[in-house]
Design a protein around this motif. Sequence first.
Motif, PDB file in Angstrom:
ATOM      1  N   GLU A  44       0.828  -1.209   0.000  1.00  0.00           N
ATOM      2  CA  GLU A  44       0.000   0.000   0.000  1.00  0.00           C
ATOM      3  C   GLU A  44       0.864   1.261   0.000  1.00  0.00           C
ATOM      4  O   GLU A  44       0.459   2.312  -0.500  1.00  0.00           O
ATOM      5  CB  GLU A  44      -0.928   0.002   1.214  1.00  0.00           C
ATOM      6  N   GLY A  46       3.551   1.766  -1.717  1.00  0.00           N
ATOM      7  CA  GLY A  46       4.191   2.034  -2.994  1.00  0.00           C
ATOM      8  C   GLY A  46       5.111   0.901  -3.421  1.00  0.00           C
ATOM      9  O   GLY A  46       5.160  -0.150  -2.773  1.00  0.00           O
ATOM     10  N   THR A  92      -7.807  -2.716  -8.814  1.00  0.00           N
ATOM     11  CA  THR A  92      -8.515  -1.550  -9.333  1.00  0.00           C
ATOM     12  C   THR A  92      -9.826  -1.966  -9.984  1.00  0.00           C
ATOM     13  O   THR A  92     -10.863  -1.314  -9.803  1.00  0.00           O
ATOM     14  CB  THR A  92      -7.646  -0.806 -10.362  1.00  0.00           C
ATOM     15  N   SER A  96     -13.424  -0.842  -8.754  1.00  0.00           N
ATOM     16  CA  SER A  96     -14.335  -0.184  -9.690  1.00  0.00           C
ATOM     17  C   SER A  96     -15.676  -0.895  -9.727  1.00  0.00           C
ATOM     18  O   SER A  96     -16.741  -0.261  -9.769  1.00  0.00           O
ATOM     19  CB  SER A  96     -13.724  -0.166 -11.100  1.00  0.00           C
ATOM     20  N   ARG A 215     -11.456   8.980 -14.206  1.00  0.00           N
ATOM     21  CA  ARG A 215     -10.478   8.576 -13.187  1.00  0.00           C
ATOM     22  C   ARG A 215     -11.133   8.498 -11.810  1.00  0.00           C
ATOM     23  O   ARG A 215     -12.011   9.279 -11.470  1.00  0.00           O
ATOM     24  CB  ARG A 215      -9.309   9.562 -13.147  1.00  0.00           C
ATOM     25  N   PRO A 217     -10.754   8.143  -7.427  1.00  0.00           N
ATOM     26  CA  PRO A 217     -10.126   9.007  -6.417  1.00  0.00           C
ATOM     27  C   PRO A 217      -8.603   8.920  -6.390  1.00  0.00           C
ATOM     28  O   PRO A 217      -7.929   9.889  -6.052  1.00  0.00           O
ATOM     29  CB  PRO A 217     -10.740   8.493  -5.103  1.00  0.00           C
ATOM     30  N   SER A 218      -8.048   7.754  -6.750  1.00  0.00           N
ATOM     31  CA  SER A 218      -6.595   7.591  -6.735  1.00  0.00           C
ATOM     32  C   SER A 218      -5.920   8.159  -7.975  1.00  0.00           C
ATOM     33  O   SER A 218      -4.696   8.222  -8.053  1.00  0.00           O
ATOM     34  CB  SER A 218      -6.238   6.107  -6.622  1.00  0.00           C
ATOM     35  N   GLY A 219      -6.732   8.566  -8.976  1.00  0.00           N
ATOM     36  CA  GLY A 219      -6.185   9.072 -10.226  1.00  0.00           C
ATOM     37  C   GLY A 219      -6.084   8.031 -11.316  1.00  0.00           C
ATOM     38  O   GLY A 219      -5.774   8.359 -12.464  1.00  0.00           O
ATOM     39  N   ARG A 220      -6.340   6.773 -10.990  1.00  0.00           N
ATOM     40  CA  ARG A 220      -6.270   5.719 -11.994  1.00  0.00           C
ATOM     41  C   ARG A 220      -7.497   5.749 -12.895  1.00  0.00           C
ATOM     42  O   ARG A 220      -8.589   6.110 -12.462  1.00  0.00           O
ATOM     43  CB  ARG A 220      -6.162   4.346 -11.329  1.00  0.00           C
ATOM     44  N   THR A 254     -15.612  12.111 -13.492  1.00  0.00           N
ATOM     45  CA  THR A 254     -14.497  11.996 -12.554  1.00  0.00           C
ATOM     46  C   THR A 254     -14.761  12.804 -11.294  1.00  0.00           C
ATOM     47  O   THR A 254     -14.572  12.325 -10.172  1.00  0.00           O
ATOM     48  CB  THR A 254     -13.187  12.472 -13.218  1.00  0.00           C
ATOM     49  N   ARG A 258     -15.414  11.324  -7.448  1.00  0.00           N
ATOM     50  CA  ARG A 258     -14.423  11.735  -6.462  1.00  0.00           C
ATOM     51  C   ARG A 258     -15.069  12.454  -5.274  1.00  0.00           C
ATOM     52  O   ARG A 258     -14.605  12.362  -4.147  1.00  0.00           O
ATOM     53  CB  ARG A 258     -13.369  12.632  -7.082  1.00  0.00           C
TER      54      ARG A 258
END
Length: 261
Positions: A44, A46, A92, A96, A215, A217-220, A254, A258
């Motif tokens: 988590e 990284g 992811t 989703s 995208r 919340p994480s930007g993915r 998005t 978010r």
Amino acid sequence: MDTSDSVRGDTPPSATAEHVVHALHGPSGVGVVDKAAAILDALEGGPTSLAQLVSSTGIARPTLHRLASALVHHRLVGRDLQGKYILGSRLTELASAAGEDRLTSAAGPVLARLRDTTGESSQLFRRQADSRVCVASAERPVGLRDTIPVGTRLSMKAGSAAQVLLAWEDNERLVEGLTGAVFTPTVLAVVRRRGWAQSLGEREPGVASVSAPVRGPSGRVVAAVSISGPIERLTRQPGRVHAETVSRAAHQLTELIRSAP
């Protein structure tokens, strides 16, 4: 049967996977699952090397390597360009799917406005394994149109939505996705640079489309907003005509997901 998947004496005294999991969630009593959870928890923060995972989880190196390889096989864990372990793309997809109701309910009005503004059928696609699925749509009511009902499963090898859903993937999955695809690495590089995709007859002869990424919340990238219709109407440069409008709709979605509680 021993469910701990451990080797006697191979766990460092300073830490164990059970201790790591207990600190975060409490042990489940199934050792293999607890160790897998400890690996995911460690990732988590990284990208992480094998040695760092051994240190942070307390799992013996041979056991950890075996479990990490299995998690990579199931796409719960991935590898970055430097070979470090990262959280996998399957997580992811599952996240989703868990938020699909929120995404699809928000999509209805946005897709309807997109259809009315462009005069073309609009869709929202999410990736599921090796396909993309239409999870929401607003069809052009009259005239020649590209009809894609909700639930339709399409290839990830052709079409502007497939380009968008693949363009921001990690390198390993990008290479895998390009195998047999109509589009090229150069096309996906252009998609990443300009932030939208277009296609001409890729999925079906005579059909053009324009897509842009939604995208989380994480930007993915979690979905792709698209419009599609006959090339005669969208022209051979559909992005020049519609990219700004499609991108605006994707940005609206998005922001909606978010900001949702």
